[in-house]
Write a protein that holds these residues in place. Structure first.
Motif, PDB file in Angstrom:
ATOM      1  N   VAL A 287       0.840  -1.206   0.000  1.00  0.00           N
ATOM      2  CA  VAL A 287       0.000   0.000   0.000  1.00  0.00           C
ATOM      3  C   VAL A 287       0.871   1.250   0.000  1.00  0.00           C
ATOM      4  CG1 VAL A 287      -1.636   1.330   1.393  1.00  0.00           C
ATOM      5  CG2 VAL A 287      -2.003  -1.111   1.039  1.00  0.00           C
ATOM      6  N   LEU A 288       1.911   1.256   0.812  1.00  0.00           N
ATOM      7  CA  LEU A 288       2.816   2.406   0.849  1.00  0.00           C
ATOM      8  C   LEU A 288       3.502   2.611  -0.498  1.00  0.00           C
ATOM      9  CD1 LEU A 288       4.117   4.633   2.558  1.00  0.00           C
ATOM     10  CD2 LEU A 288       5.888   2.985   3.170  1.00  0.00           C
ATOM     11  N   GLY A 289       3.926   1.524  -1.129  1.00  0.00           N
ATOM     12  CA  GLY A 289       4.537   1.624  -2.456  1.00  0.00           C
ATOM     13  C   GLY A 289       3.565   2.175  -3.490  1.00  0.00           C
ATOM     14  N   ALA A 290       2.297   1.748  -3.419  1.00  0.00           N
ATOM     15  CA  ALA A 290       1.289   2.247  -4.356  1.00  0.00           C
ATOM     16  C   ALA A 290       1.040   3.738  -4.149  1.00  0.00           C
ATOM     17  CB  ALA A 290      -0.012   1.465  -4.191  1.00  0.00           C
TER      18      ALA A 290
ATOM     19  N   ALA B  48       1.824   9.237  -6.100  1.00  0.00           N
ATOM     20  CA  ALA B  48       2.321  10.597  -5.887  1.00  0.00           C
ATOM     21  C   ALA B  48       3.306  10.990  -6.986  1.00  0.00           C
ATOM     22  CB  ALA B  48       2.980  10.706  -4.518  1.00  0.00           C
ATOM     23  N   CYS B  49       4.174  10.077  -7.376  1.00  0.00           N
ATOM     24  CA  CYS B  49       5.135  10.368  -8.452  1.00  0.00           C
ATOM     25  C   CYS B  49       4.418  10.628  -9.774  1.00  0.00           C
ATOM     26  CB  CYS B  49       6.118   9.214  -8.608  1.00  0.00           C
ATOM     27  SG  CYS B  49       7.291   9.081  -7.258  1.00  0.00           S
ATOM     28  N   VAL B  50       3.426   9.814 -10.089  1.00  0.00           N
ATOM     29  CA  VAL B  50       2.666  10.006 -11.326  1.00  0.00           C
ATOM     30  C   VAL B  50       1.921  11.335 -11.287  1.00  0.00           C
ATOM     31  CG1 VAL B  50       0.697   9.123 -12.648  1.00  0.00           C
ATOM     32  CG2 VAL B  50       2.470   7.560 -11.862  1.00  0.00           C
ATOM     33  N   GLY B  51       1.344  11.675 -10.150  1.00  0.00           N
ATOM     34  CA  GLY B  51       0.626  12.939 -10.016  1.00  0.00           C
ATOM     35  C   GLY B  51       1.540  14.138 -10.193  1.00  0.00           C
TER      36      GLY B  51
END
Length: 85
Positions: free
Chosen positions: A47-50, A55-58
């Motif tokens: 979940v933390l990785g997702a 956040a990176c994609v955003g």
């Protein structure tokens, strides 16, 4: 000799208190050492990785959108190429 006994007593009291505190906070030893602990950690890590990936994609999307808008706002110089026909 008496000093050594005092140190042993103080250390055993410290150990006993830390074990009682751990039992109070986390439950009995049987409840604490289950296989589901590792499963909970694995699910939490996924979940933390997702969340980090999202956040990176955003951030990437917002950065690209803002740069595209900045390029669209700047006036394009008119091309002054002569037509040779």
């Amino acid at each position: 000799m008496a000093n050594n006994r005092d140190l042993i007593l103080l250390e055993s009291v410290k150990t006993h208190r830390s074990r009682l505190r751990a039992a109070f906070l986390f439950g009995e030893l049987d409840e604490r050492r289950t296989a589901s602990d590792n499963l909970k950690r694995a699910i939490g890590s996924v979940v933390l990785g997702a969340v980090i990936c999202a956040a990176c994609v955003g951030v990437s999307f917002v950065t690209k959108t803002m740069s595209d808008q900045a390029v669209a706002r700047t006036p394009q110089p008119a091309s002054t190429q002569s037509e040779n026909r």
